[in-house]
Design a protein around this motif. Sequence first.
Motif, mmCIF file in Angstrom:
data_model
loop_
_atom_site.group_PDB
_atom_site.id
_atom_site.type_symbol
_atom_site.label_atom_id
_atom_site.label_comp_id
_atom_site.label_asym_id
_atom_site.label_seq_id
_atom_site.Cartn_x
_atom_site.Cartn_y
_atom_site.Cartn_z
ATOM 1 N N PRO A 1 0.634 13.615 15.339
ATOM 2 C CA PRO A 1 0.238 14.372 14.380
ATOM 3 C C PRO A 1 -0.991 14.040 13.914
ATOM 4 O O PRO A 1 -1.549 12.724 14.219
ATOM 5 N N SER A 2 -1.933 14.877 13.435
ATOM 6 C CA SER A 2 -3.234 14.445 12.861
ATOM 7 C C SER A 2 -3.254 13.915 11.558
ATOM 8 O O SER A 2 -4.118 12.959 11.288
ATOM 9 N N GLY A 3 -1.928 13.831 10.760
ATOM 10 C CA GLY A 3 -1.700 13.402 9.417
ATOM 11 C C GLY A 3 -0.766 14.082 8.950
ATOM 12 O O GLY A 3 0.085 14.386 9.515
ATOM 13 N N SER A 4 -0.690 13.924 7.344
ATOM 14 C CA SER A 4 0.561 14.719 6.774
ATOM 15 C C SER A 4 -0.228 15.407 5.494
ATOM 16 O O SER A 4 -1.199 15.390 5.346
ATOM 17 N N GLU A 5 0.735 16.106 4.998
ATOM 18 C CA GLU A 5 0.301 17.063 3.846
ATOM 19 C C GLU A 5 -0.221 16.187 2.670
ATOM 20 O O GLU A 5 -0.474 16.783 1.641
ATOM 21 N N GLY A 6 0.416 14.741 2.710
ATOM 22 C CA GLY A 6 -0.229 14.001 1.478
ATOM 23 C C GLY A 6 0.706 14.119 0.485
ATOM 24 O O GLY A 6 1.779 14.686 0.500
ATOM 25 N N TYR A 7 0.139 13.716 -0.784
ATOM 26 C CA TYR A 7 1.089 13.372 -2.044
ATOM 27 C C TYR A 7 1.443 14.666 -2.510
ATOM 28 O O TYR A 7 2.407 14.970 -3.273
ATOM 29 N N VAL B 1 8.386 11.556 -2.202
ATOM 30 C CA VAL B 1 8.436 10.300 -2.780
ATOM 31 C C VAL B 1 7.400 9.683 -2.178
ATOM 32 O O VAL B 1 6.636 9.982 -1.314
ATOM 33 N N THR B 2 7.160 8.369 -2.598
ATOM 34 C CA THR B 2 6.143 7.618 -2.492
ATOM 35 C C THR B 2 6.798 6.495 -1.532
ATOM 36 O O THR B 2 7.563 5.573 -1.953
ATOM 37 N N LEU B 3 6.421 6.160 -0.534
ATOM 38 C CA LEU B 3 6.742 4.812 0.225
ATOM 39 C C LEU B 3 5.709 3.730 -0.004
ATOM 40 O O LEU B 3 4.544 3.941 -0.357
ATOM 41 N N GLY B 4 6.143 2.501 0.124
ATOM 42 C CA GLY B 4 5.673 1.219 -0.572
ATOM 43 C C GLY B 4 5.601 1.161 -2.047
ATOM 44 O O GLY B 4 6.580 1.562 -2.665
ATOM 45 N N GLY B 5 4.871 0.392 -2.787
ATOM 46 C CA GLY B 5 5.007 0.416 -4.170
ATOM 47 C C GLY B 5 4.962 -1.463 -4.536
ATOM 48 O O GLY B 5 4.608 -2.121 -3.786
ATOM 49 N N ILE B 6 5.517 -1.571 -5.611
ATOM 50 C CA ILE B 6 5.460 -2.948 -6.121
ATOM 51 C C ILE B 6 6.348 -3.826 -5.190
ATOM 52 O O ILE B 6 7.617 -3.388 -5.004
ATOM 53 N N ALA B 7 5.974 -4.604 -4.694
ATOM 54 C CA ALA B 7 6.442 -5.631 -3.624
ATOM 55 C C ALA B 7 7.757 -6.374 -4.315
ATOM 56 O O ALA B 7 7.788 -6.829 -5.502
ATOM 57 N N GLU C 1 0.918 -1.182 0.009
ATOM 58 C CA GLU C 1 -0.018 -0.084 0.054
ATOM 59 C C GLU C 1 0.840 1.193 0.040
ATOM 60 O O GLU C 1 1.614 1.444 1.044
ATOM 61 N N PRO C 2 0.758 2.165 -1.079
ATOM 62 C CA PRO C 2 1.780 3.339 -1.273
ATOM 63 C C PRO C 2 1.002 4.170 -0.306
ATOM 64 O O PRO C 2 -0.170 4.422 0.115
ATOM 65 N N ARG C 3 2.031 5.193 0.377
ATOM 66 C CA ARG C 3 1.529 6.350 1.085
ATOM 67 C C ARG C 3 2.767 7.430 0.968
ATOM 68 O O ARG C 3 3.653 6.961 0.824
ATOM 69 N N PRO C 4 2.281 8.792 1.343
ATOM 70 C CA PRO C 4 3.277 9.883 0.996
ATOM 71 C C PRO C 4 4.523 9.727 1.987
ATOM 72 O O PRO C 4 4.406 9.232 3.192
ATOM 73 N N ALA C 5 5.654 10.028 1.588
ATOM 74 C CA ALA C 5 6.891 9.975 2.441
ATOM 75 C C ALA C 5 7.706 11.018 2.173
ATOM 76 O O ALA C 5 7.471 11.910 1.203
ATOM 77 N N LEU C 6 8.735 11.453 3.109
ATOM 78 C CA LEU C 6 9.344 12.600 3.146
ATOM 79 C C LEU C 6 8.386 13.758 3.043
ATOM 80 O O LEU C 6 8.411 14.576 1.885
ATOM 81 N N VAL C 7 7.430 13.893 3.899
ATOM 82 C CA VAL C 7 6.365 14.931 3.798
ATOM 83 C C VAL C 7 6.185 15.394 5.192
ATOM 84 O O VAL C 7 6.269 15.024 6.068
#
Length: 397
Positions: A328-334, A339-345, A187-193
């Motif tokens: 934190p309540s969340g992140s600023e998102g994509y 970059v994107t965390l996760g991705g093709i296994a 499951e992808p998620r926003p990273a470095l955010v």
Amino acid sequence: MKTDWDTIIIGAGAAGLFCAPFAAGTGKSTLVIDHAAKPGEKIRISGGGRCNFTNMHSEPANFTGQNPHFHKSALARFTQWDFIELIDHAEIAWHEKTLGQLFCDGKSTQIIDLLVRNLKEAGAELRLSTSIESLDQKGDHFAVKTTAGPLTCRNLVLATGGKSIPKMGATGFAYDIARQFGHEVIEPRPALVPLTFPEGRFAALSGVSLPVRVWTDRARFDEATLFTHRGLSGPAILQISSFWREGEPIHIDLTGGRDLFTTLRDQRQAEGRRQISTELARHLPARLVEFLTTDWAERFDLTARLADQSDTALRTLTDQLSNWTLTPSGSEGYRTAEVTLGGIATNGIDSKSMMSITVPGLYFIGECVDVTGWLGGFNFQWAWSSAHAAGRHIAET
């Protein structure tokens, strides 16, 4: 117009552009396709327009993913020193900033120009403003339907990146294609955010920056943090965002590792009439001390005199300063994620070639793979290393 190719690379970003010359190096016909009007747009905006193209200290420990060993092979066979040699050969001037981060002296477009030049000199072709409508496997070939017409190839390389910065055209295309061919996607998620907090939580501190230590149960970083209207940003926060999960706290050492207990105790003897806040403002930003005076009022009276504080009281205060726990309540998102965390296994990809274990001729490189680097040029290094691995394998088979 040529329609049958040995290799088609989808994505004209860092990984796709870098892969092409290696894939085409032995005379194999190679085409790079991208829906964007210009190549390397993320390269162009990176590093404030100067492109943080690698890191002098790049090593496997600077990368995360479900398999902590997968990226070792590619990184070992094309290192930061290899890319630096390429930059030096092209006479692109560069400099080192903090923590081994390398930037162009001039504009990041120098990197893009170099990649495109190398691509063309190797005999590869670049087609922009061309979108993919469908992909299928036909025997030992791939059928690629594009807005410019149908194409076929024996090797198909997905280098379309992740979901970060959608305003530049980023999508989950690679994930969709991976699933189509039976690959698992973490499951992808926003990273470095930047991380967000309830509205107005740190509005009074917007613009304040200081060196801190930030950690979770998974990682720890010593860099600067920046307070914003929306929450927390700066290198330390961007780094820890890759390891933080919703609902979990982060811990911040505002002292930056300094022994403020001893300092306050000594000042109690020398300047006992001073307020605690006055002494703290000598070591922390004044606006931050003013904020804490109100924010921590129920627990600490920072307007009290140092002389009135016991060792226990000072220790309790400095322990709080060195372990400020926030959720934190969340992140600023994509939208702002680098970059994107996760991705093709990676359990479905050969680590030496970046080729699918189950679909011969299908390759995955760069950000779309479940390998994410720290802030500071590491994700570009993964792009170069994974692209090199795939390109060399294509050329040699």
